[in-house]
Design a protein around this motif. Structure first.
Motif, PDB file in Angstrom:
ATOM      1  N   LYS A   1       0.812  -1.215   0.000  1.00  0.00           N
ATOM      2  CA  LYS A   1       0.000   0.000   0.000  1.00  0.00           C
ATOM      3  C   LYS A   1       0.844   1.263   0.000  1.00  0.00           C
ATOM      4  O   LYS A   1       0.360   2.331  -0.341  1.00  0.00           O
ATOM      5  CB  LYS A   1      -0.984  -0.012   1.181  1.00  0.00           C
TER       6      LYS A   1
ATOM      7  N   GLN B   1      -0.201  -0.344  -4.852  1.00  0.00           N
ATOM      8  CA  GLN B   1      -1.190   0.104  -3.870  1.00  0.00           C
ATOM      9  C   GLN B   1      -2.639  -0.069  -4.325  1.00  0.00           C
ATOM     10  O   GLN B   1      -3.540  -0.166  -3.497  1.00  0.00           O
ATOM     11  CB  GLN B   1      -0.931   1.543  -3.437  1.00  0.00           C
TER      12      GLN B   1
ATOM     13  N   GLY C   1      -4.768  -0.247   4.886  1.00  0.00           N
ATOM     14  CA  GLY C   1      -5.428  -0.143   3.585  1.00  0.00           C
ATOM     15  C   GLY C   1      -5.970  -1.429   3.008  1.00  0.00           C
ATOM     16  O   GLY C   1      -6.227  -1.498   1.803  1.00  0.00           O
TER      17      GLY C   1
END
Length: 152
Positions: free
Chosen positions: A84, A90, A113
């Motif tokens: 992330k 990400q 995340g």
């Protein structure tokens, strides 16, 4: 080097869970291209095209990563954090699939995340159904963002 793009990266060190997961995907015809790595260090090599995966093309990133937390070498929290933090990885959806129901693990994963946090069912039928639903959603229903390509 992998020739075909990977749909799912399964990061799991328990051979029984690997077998059950692959069986569930095959039984429901959900994913033909599942790549299994057995520790966090290998997961990072795969995702960032280093080590044994240095010849893999970053644009062939998986559609989703199924990530266990309790892994040898590098734990799942660290794999998630590095994914992330990096602009190339990400946007890849990450589903934590683990036995941990601990509030601190759940909170930390969402802080880092994660897209979804699922506690592995102990029962075979429930586990198979959970994997089937994961595959249906992340491979057939979810519309992923485009994966950034390496500059030429």
């Amino acid at each position: 080097m992998l020739e075909k793009p990977v749909e799912i990266l399964l990061v799991e060190d328990n051979p029984n869970d690997v077998e059950l997961t692959l069986h569930a995907f095959q039984k429901h015809h959900l994913a033909n291209r599942v790549h299994v790595v057995r520790d966090g260090a290998e997961a990072l090599d795969f995702l960032f095209c280093t080590g044994a995966y240095k010849d893999r093309r970053i644009e062939n990133s998986p559609h989703v990563v199924l990530l266990d937390l309790k892994l040898p070498k590098v734990d799942g929290h660290e794999v998630l954090r590095r994914m992330k933090e990096n602009s190339r990885t990400q946007m890849i959806p990450v589903v934590v699939l683990t036995t941990s129901r601990e509030d601190r693990d759940i909170t930390e994963c969402y802080r880092l995340g994660v897209n979804s946090y699922i506690v592995k069912p102990v029962n075979f039928e429930q586990f198979t159904e959970a994997v089937r639903q994961l595959g249906l959603y992340w491979l057939l229903m979810n519309e992923p963002p485009p994966i950034p390509r390496e500059p030429q």
